[in-house]
Motif scaffolding. Structure first.
Motif, PDB file in Angstrom:
ATOM      1  N   UNK A  90      -5.846  28.895  34.440  1.00 37.27           N
ATOM      2  CA  UNK A  90      -4.461  28.679  34.026  1.00 37.27           C
ATOM      3  C   UNK A  90      -3.850  27.618  34.925  1.00 37.27           C
ATOM      4  N   UNK A  91      -3.141  26.647  34.337  1.00 34.56           N
ATOM      5  CA  UNK A  91      -2.588  25.536  35.119  1.00 34.56           C
ATOM      6  C   UNK A  91      -1.212  25.140  34.598  1.00 34.56           C
ATOM      7  N   UNK A  92      -0.395  24.495  35.445  1.00 30.80           N
ATOM      8  CA  UNK A  92       0.873  23.930  34.981  1.00 30.80           C
ATOM      9  C   UNK A  92       0.600  22.839  33.942  1.00 30.80           C
ATOM     10  N   UNK A  93       1.474  22.712  32.967  1.00 31.10           N
ATOM     11  CA  UNK A  93       1.231  21.751  31.895  1.00 31.10           C
ATOM     12  C   UNK A  93       1.281  20.311  32.375  1.00 31.10           C
TER      13      UNK A  93
ATOM     14  N   UNK B  25      -9.694  29.749  28.899  1.00 26.33           N
ATOM     15  CA  UNK B  25      -8.677  28.763  29.273  1.00 26.33           C
ATOM     16  C   UNK B  25      -7.392  29.096  28.518  1.00 26.33           C
ATOM     17  N   UNK B  26      -6.288  29.183  29.245  1.00 31.01           N
ATOM     18  CA  UNK B  26      -5.017  29.516  28.605  1.00 31.01           C
ATOM     19  C   UNK B  26      -4.610  28.432  27.613  1.00 31.01           C
ATOM     20  N   UNK B  27      -3.790  28.803  26.649  1.00 30.45           N
ATOM     21  CA  UNK B  27      -3.401  27.871  25.583  1.00 30.45           C
ATOM     22  C   UNK B  27      -2.705  26.627  26.128  1.00 30.45           C
ATOM     23  N   UNK B  28      -1.719  26.836  27.032  1.00 32.32           N
ATOM     24  CA  UNK B  28      -0.998  25.689  27.600  1.00 32.32           C
ATOM     25  C   UNK B  28      -1.945  24.776  28.366  1.00 32.32           C
ATOM     26  N   UNK B  29      -2.833  25.373  29.150  1.00 34.82           N
ATOM     27  CA  UNK B  29      -3.773  24.581  29.938  1.00 34.82           C
ATOM     28  C   UNK B  29      -4.721  23.816  29.035  1.00 34.82           C
TER      29      UNK B  29
ATOM     30  N   UNK C 158       2.370  29.616  31.499  1.00 35.04           N
ATOM     31  CA  UNK C 158       1.381  29.372  32.557  1.00 35.04           C
ATOM     32  C   UNK C 158       2.018  28.654  33.741  1.00 35.04           C
ATOM     33  N   UNK C 159       2.873  27.667  33.452  1.00 32.16           N
ATOM     34  CA  UNK C 159       3.530  26.920  34.512  1.00 32.16           C
ATOM     35  C   UNK C 159       4.472  27.814  35.308  1.00 32.16           C
ATOM     36  N   UNK C 160       5.218  28.674  34.606  1.00 35.12           N
ATOM     37  CA  UNK C 160       6.146  29.573  35.292  1.00 35.12           C
ATOM     38  C   UNK C 160       5.403  30.579  36.157  1.00 35.12           C
ATOM     39  N   UNK C 161       4.239  31.037  35.697  1.00 29.31           N
ATOM     40  CA  UNK C 161       3.447  31.975  36.484  1.00 29.31           C
ATOM     41  C   UNK C 161       2.982  31.354  37.787  1.00 29.31           C
ATOM     42  N   UNK C 162       2.544  30.097  37.726  1.00 25.21           N
ATOM     43  CA  UNK C 162       2.110  29.407  38.938  1.00 25.21           C
ATOM     44  C   UNK C 162       3.271  29.243  39.903  1.00 25.21           C
TER      45      UNK C 162
ATOM     46  N   UNK D 196     -12.458  25.476  23.864  1.00 27.29           N
ATOM     47  CA  UNK D 196     -11.591  26.390  23.147  1.00 27.29           C
ATOM     48  C   UNK D 196     -11.101  27.474  24.113  1.00 27.29           C
ATOM     49  N   UNK D 197     -10.410  28.465  23.585  1.00 25.97           N
ATOM     50  CA  UNK D 197      -9.894  29.551  24.419  1.00 25.97           C
ATOM     51  C   UNK D 197     -11.025  30.249  25.170  1.00 25.97           C
ATOM     52  N   UNK D 198     -12.128  30.516  24.472  1.00 28.94           N
ATOM     53  CA  UNK D 198     -13.295  31.158  25.078  1.00 28.94           C
ATOM     54  C   UNK D 198     -14.502  30.239  24.950  1.00 28.94           C
TER      55      UNK D 198
END
Length: 288
Positions: free
Chosen positions: A215-218, A12-16, A255-259, A48-50
């Motif tokens: 990964x998801x928008x915040x 899971x990405x940090x922002x998500x 993550x948000x910008x990538x989406x 957590x991240x993993x």
């Protein structure tokens, strides 16, 4: 790893991760039994991240007096160990005998029900070193044989107000199968317009290990991107002389910008030939 053991790794990405916890979302996992996913096998908020989940096709069968949407499973009989291919008898007094018969991990198992009052049969499965419920029959049955067939198929999703061992009666309609290594939200509009959770379907029938990432928008942590494999590190450059990697966080998309970028570019899914999308920063282009 044996044929009846398999593992799921979730990145899971940090922002998500921050947003999911802020909004009270849990990572939910359900396991198919008799063609249904009606109990939350795992509802995890300590993420957590993993995150690694290890499953084994070892089961327990039990009887319960009710199926209630949103309630936690509560067994009314003892929970008895059983394996695929075996059979077990519930006596007219409501007591289970020992499981018997040849073991076939790919098969279901049979309950010879001699109990004459209505009863719902349920199943637990092993995850890690503990058992959790994976199924409760929604309708009670009277005496007669009952066949229970767990499959190596999981649903994974994020949702609020669910927890481990909770019964759910909803129809699973908003689901996808991630068939490529990298699936960058080519159906972004569908995800953002549909208010129900997006369920990711995973099939361990022919594999023992699956790795996925999220990964998801915040501002919309449950409306994100599921992909196979670990999280891709963007803008990463390899330096052969020092055998190290470097990146410039300031210029990398969030993550948000990538989406949003994926939505604007209307990206098509990768070809079945296995091609991957590579994104690097400008300084790394043209360098070996």
């Amino acid at each position: 790893m044996s044929d009846n053991q398999y593992s799921l790794k979730v990145y899971i990405s940090d922002e998500s991760l921050t947003a999911l916890k802020e909004y009270g979302y849990r990572l939910c996992i359900a396991k198919e039994v008799n063609g249904k996913y009606n109990v939350v096998f795992q509802g995890v908020n300590k993420l957590l991240f993993q995150n690694t989940f290890r499953f084994e096709d070892r089961y327990r069968v039990f009887g319960t007096n009710s199926f209630s949407d949103g309630a936690l499973v509560e067994a009314s009989t003892k929970k008895n160990p059983i394996l695929g291919g075996q059979e077990i008898t519930l006596s007219s007094a409501g007591v289970f005998g020992p499981a018997s018969g040849p073991v076939n991990p790919a098969a279901g198992f049979t309950v010879h029900n001699q109990y004459t009052d209505p009863i719902h049969f349920g199943v637990d499965a092993l995850i890690g070193s503990e058992y959790s419920s994976i199924y409760v029959a929604e309708k009670p049955v009277l005496s007669g044989d009952v066949f229970l067939t767990p499959k190596k198929k999981l649903l994974v999703w994020f949702e609020q107000n669910l927890e481990t061992d909770m019964m759910i009666s909803r129809a699973i309609t908003n689901s996808i199968r991630v068939s490529s290594y990298l699936s960058l939200l080519w159906d972004f509009n569908r995800l953002t317009e549909n208010a129900s959770p997006l369920y990711l379907q995973l099939d361990f029938t022919t594999t023992s290990d699956i790795t996925i990432n999220y990964t998801a928008p915040k501002d919309a942590p449950a409306k994100g991107v599921w992909s196979y494999g670990p999280l891709v590190v963007l803008g990463q450059t390899y330096h052969p002389e020092t055998n190290t990697f470097s990146l410039t966080p300031a210029i990398l998309p969030t993550a948000e910008e990538l989406v949003q970028l994926t939505k604007l570019l209307q990206l098509e899914p990768p070809s079945q030939s296995g091609g991957r999308l590579a994104i690097t920063n400008g300084d790394a282009q043209g360098k070996n």
